[in-house]
Design a protein around this motif. Structure first.
Motif, PDB file in Angstrom:
ATOM      1  N   ALA A  62       4.441  -0.301  -0.732  1.00  0.00           N
ATOM      2  CA  ALA A  62       3.467  -0.502   0.364  1.00  0.00           C
ATOM      3  C   ALA A  62       4.084  -1.057   1.649  1.00  0.00           C
ATOM      4  O   ALA A  62       3.388  -1.710   2.436  1.00  0.00           O
ATOM      5  N   ARG A  63       5.389  -0.771   1.889  1.00  0.00           N
ATOM      6  CA  ARG A  63       6.004  -1.241   3.140  1.00  0.00           C
ATOM      7  C   ARG A  63       5.201  -0.769   4.342  1.00  0.00           C
ATOM      8  O   ARG A  63       4.916   0.435   4.470  1.00  0.00           O
ATOM      9  N   GLY A  64       4.867  -1.659   5.220  1.00  0.00           N
ATOM     10  CA  GLY A  64       4.228  -1.301   6.482  1.00  0.00           C
ATOM     11  C   GLY A  64       2.742  -0.967   6.377  1.00  0.00           C
ATOM     12  O   GLY A  64       2.108  -0.708   7.402  1.00  0.00           O
ATOM     13  N   VAL A  65       2.166  -0.979   5.180  1.00  0.00           N
ATOM     14  CA  VAL A  65       0.738  -0.657   5.053  1.00  0.00           C
ATOM     15  C   VAL A  65      -0.073  -1.876   5.506  1.00  0.00           C
ATOM     16  O   VAL A  65       0.108  -2.980   4.989  1.00  0.00           O
ATOM     17  N   LYS A  66      -0.942  -1.651   6.483  1.00  0.00           N
ATOM     18  CA  LYS A  66      -1.717  -2.785   7.015  1.00  0.00           C
ATOM     19  C   LYS A  66      -3.015  -2.899   6.230  1.00  0.00           C
ATOM     20  O   LYS A  66      -3.982  -2.190   6.487  1.00  0.00           O
ATOM     21  N   CYS A  67      -3.042  -3.812   5.251  1.00  0.00           N
ATOM     22  CA  CYS A  67      -4.248  -3.884   4.423  1.00  0.00           C
ATOM     23  C   CYS A  67      -4.565  -5.313   3.990  1.00  0.00           C
ATOM     24  O   CYS A  67      -5.171  -5.516   2.955  1.00  0.00           O
ATOM     25  N   MET A  68      -4.129  -6.284   4.768  1.00  0.00           N
ATOM     26  CA  MET A  68      -4.415  -7.672   4.387  1.00  0.00           C
ATOM     27  C   MET A  68      -4.660  -8.502   5.647  1.00  0.00           C
ATOM     28  O   MET A  68      -3.919  -8.372   6.626  1.00  0.00           O
ATOM     29  N   LEU A  69      -5.696  -9.312   5.606  1.00  0.00           N
ATOM     30  CA  LEU A  69      -5.970 -10.196   6.742  1.00  0.00           C
ATOM     31  C   LEU A  69      -5.187 -11.499   6.547  1.00  0.00           C
ATOM     32  O   LEU A  69      -5.269 -12.111   5.472  1.00  0.00           O
ATOM     33  N   TRP A  70      -4.418 -11.908   7.564  1.00  0.00           N
ATOM     34  CA  TRP A  70      -3.599 -13.126   7.437  1.00  0.00           C
ATOM     35  C   TRP A  70      -3.498 -13.730   8.816  1.00  0.00           C
ATOM     36  O   TRP A  70      -2.996 -13.086   9.741  1.00  0.00           O
TER      37      TRP A  70
END
Ligand SMILES: CC(=O)SCCNC(=O)CCNC(=O)[C@H](O)C(C)(C)COP(=O)(O)OP(=O)(O)OC[C@H]1O[C@@H](n2cnc3c(N)ncnc32)[C@H](O)[C@@H]1OP(=O)(O)O
Ligand SMILES: O=C([O-])CC(=O)C(=O)O
Length: 460
Positions: A62-70
């Motif tokens: 999942a490199r580079g996958v934007k799927c988490m709020l931080w």
């Protein structure tokens, strides 16, 4: 504004008869607005697309996958980490430092000041930081059974294994777990979670120091709560040197947070999303940190350097650019990684490496091991580029941290990742507070089978 609790199940926070706002009070005053902001963001942009996922990304971690709020920090591939928008040099400029009789003129930021920044997104005053230091000292006492369990562990059990056992054992004190069982409403979760987070951060140094003193020394842990969090931790470990205190302040600050996707922070966030309490969530994060591709790499770096030293001593050779190059190729040809080099996101020298290098130039320019690390830095990017596999041939944080500790006589490198674990709690748990305050849901991404990928792609 004082924390308004919807739930009388437990007494939370501490009352403070003074004008300086405590961290609990600041956070309580921020929550309603942040909840409203997130709702508005979802309402306005909820259906927009942030990116697509390729088959390579799906298979490739999942490199580079934007799927988490931080929200506590963000990592740029070129620039490195920003904590709430501040780079490491920014933090060194604006965050309060230690001001005791042994404190230097331009000291490193206090860990508590970065904790405040990460939790609240505000740069604290020294007075505010002092309230947090005092609060953490008050919360630091370990339940008796935790010390008993730590004392019973075999001395040859890895310190990281002991660390997660100690933290899991301390979970009996979880305010959140107790409140959940007693039926606390969802709107109050973050108040109990904050109580646990402050307790976990407060208790980790004593768990860590007990392990260190048990495994390598006499098991005796002495405190000095007239000092800050890091200084007191150094005394607990058995070190009494203002320069080492400064190193520990720097060390604990720079290892706190590295946005959300790294394995330890992500694990804490994932486990926390099941409403596991902060003790259990962070213990899970520590298990991720204990892997050699992640936090254990700092131990591996020292092991690798010792490998060079042993080989060159046996062959009667000097350690220089040529022999380091030879040793590096031996490692690569044996299909092993060079610890401390490469990164899943960074594509330049890690600024956490750079600030540790600056510390070394200031405090130990003639240290033999530092000279070896410098020579490695001179040759390694070229070798890794020639090797042609790693996307980032530059050093990461783990490449430098052990050498600094070694200089002060802290040579038990199997223990180094425990120090990293004390620090990472501050970042991962600051975000966990906001996860619960913002009511983020159970994390549960979709997995796919190889057959699905094949059929799906063939139909395109
Ligand atoms: C606090 C931290 O966690 S910082 C990271 C600490 N870890 C280390 O220092 C261990 C050494 N480094 C590595 O193993 C890697 O660089 C990681 C795990 C940090 C990042 O992994 P990735 O994102 O997969 O890196 P990348 O895309 O560059 O990997 C491509 C190839 O280069 C290899 N590679 C990456 N870094 C190195 C390295 N330091 N030495 C040798 N080979 C490497 C990978 O193993 C991979 O090989 P493969 O195709 O045979 O599987
Ligand atoms: O960001 C990462 O993947 C690894 C890392 O450097 C950290 O967690 O500090």
């Amino acid at each position: 504004m004082l924390s308004k609790l919807a739930n009388p199940l437990k007494i939370l926070g501490r009352s403070h008869a003074r004008s300086v706002q405590t961290i609990s009070e600041v956070l309580a005053s921020q929550v309603p607005q942040k909840q409203a902001d997130l709702l508005a963001l979802k309402k306005e942009h909820g259906s927009k697309v942030l990116g697509e996922v390729t088959v390579d990304q799906c298979i490739g971690g999942a490199r580079g996958v934007k799927c988490m709020l931080w929200e506590t920090s963000n990592l740029d591939a070129e620039e490195g980490i920003r904590f709430r928008g501040l780079t490491i040099p920014d933090c060194q400029q604006v965050l309060p430092t230690f001001k005791g009789p042994s404190g230097p003129e331009n000291g490193e930021p206090l860990l508590e000041s970065l904790f405040w920044l990460l939790l609240t997104s505000e740069v604290p005053t020294k007075e505010q930081v002092d309230t947090l230091t005092a609060d953490l000292h008050k919360r630091a006492e370990l339940p008796g059974h935790v010390v008993g369990i730590l004392n019973s562990l075999p001395k040859d059990m890895h310190p990281m294994t002991q660390f997660t056992i100690g933290l899991n054992a301390a979970q009996t004190g979880s305010a959140f777990a107790a409140a959940y069982q007693a039926g606390a409403p969802k709107s109050s979760y973050h108040d109990y979670v904050l109580e646990d987070i402050l307790n976990v951060v407060a208790q980790l140094p004593e768990i860590a120091a007990t392990i260190y003193r048990n495994v390598y020394f006499d098991g005796v842990v002495e405190k000095d709560t007239s000092l800050d969090y890091s200084g007191n931790f150094c005394r607990m470990l058995g070190y009494n040197d203002p320069s080492f205190d400064e190193l520990m302040r720097l060390y604990l600050c720079i290892h706190t947070d590295h946005e959300g996707g790294n394995a330890s922070a992500h694990t804490t966030h994932l486990v926390g999303s099941t409403l596991s309490d902060p003790y259990l969530s962070y213990a899970a994060g520590l298990n991720a940190l204990a892997g050699p591709l992640h936090g254990l790499a700092n131990q591996e770096v020292l092991g690798w350097i010792q490998g060079i030293q042993k080989k060159m001593a046996a062959e009667g050779k000097e350690i220089n650019a040529e022999t380091i190059t030879e040793f590096t190729w031996d490692t690569l040809n044996a299909k092993k990684v060079i610890p401390g080099y490469g990164h899943a996101v960074l594509r330049k020298t890690d600024p956490r490496y750079t600030c540790q290098r600056e510390f070394a130039l200031k405090h130990m320019p003639d240290d033999e091991l530092f000279k070896i690390v410098n020579t490695i830095y001179e040759v390694m990017p070229g070798i890794l580029t020639e090797h042609g596999k790693t996307k980032n041939p530059y050093p990461n944080v783990d490449s430098h941290s052990g050498v600094l500790l070694w200089h002060y006589g802290f040579t038990q490198f199997q223990y180094y990742t425990v120090l990293f674990g004390v620090s990472r709690a501050v970042g991962a748990l600051s975000q966990l507070y906001w996860d619960r305050a913002l009511g983020l849901p159970l994390e549960r991404p979709k997995s796919v089978t190889p057959e699905f990928i094949k059929n799906f792609c063939e139909k395109q």
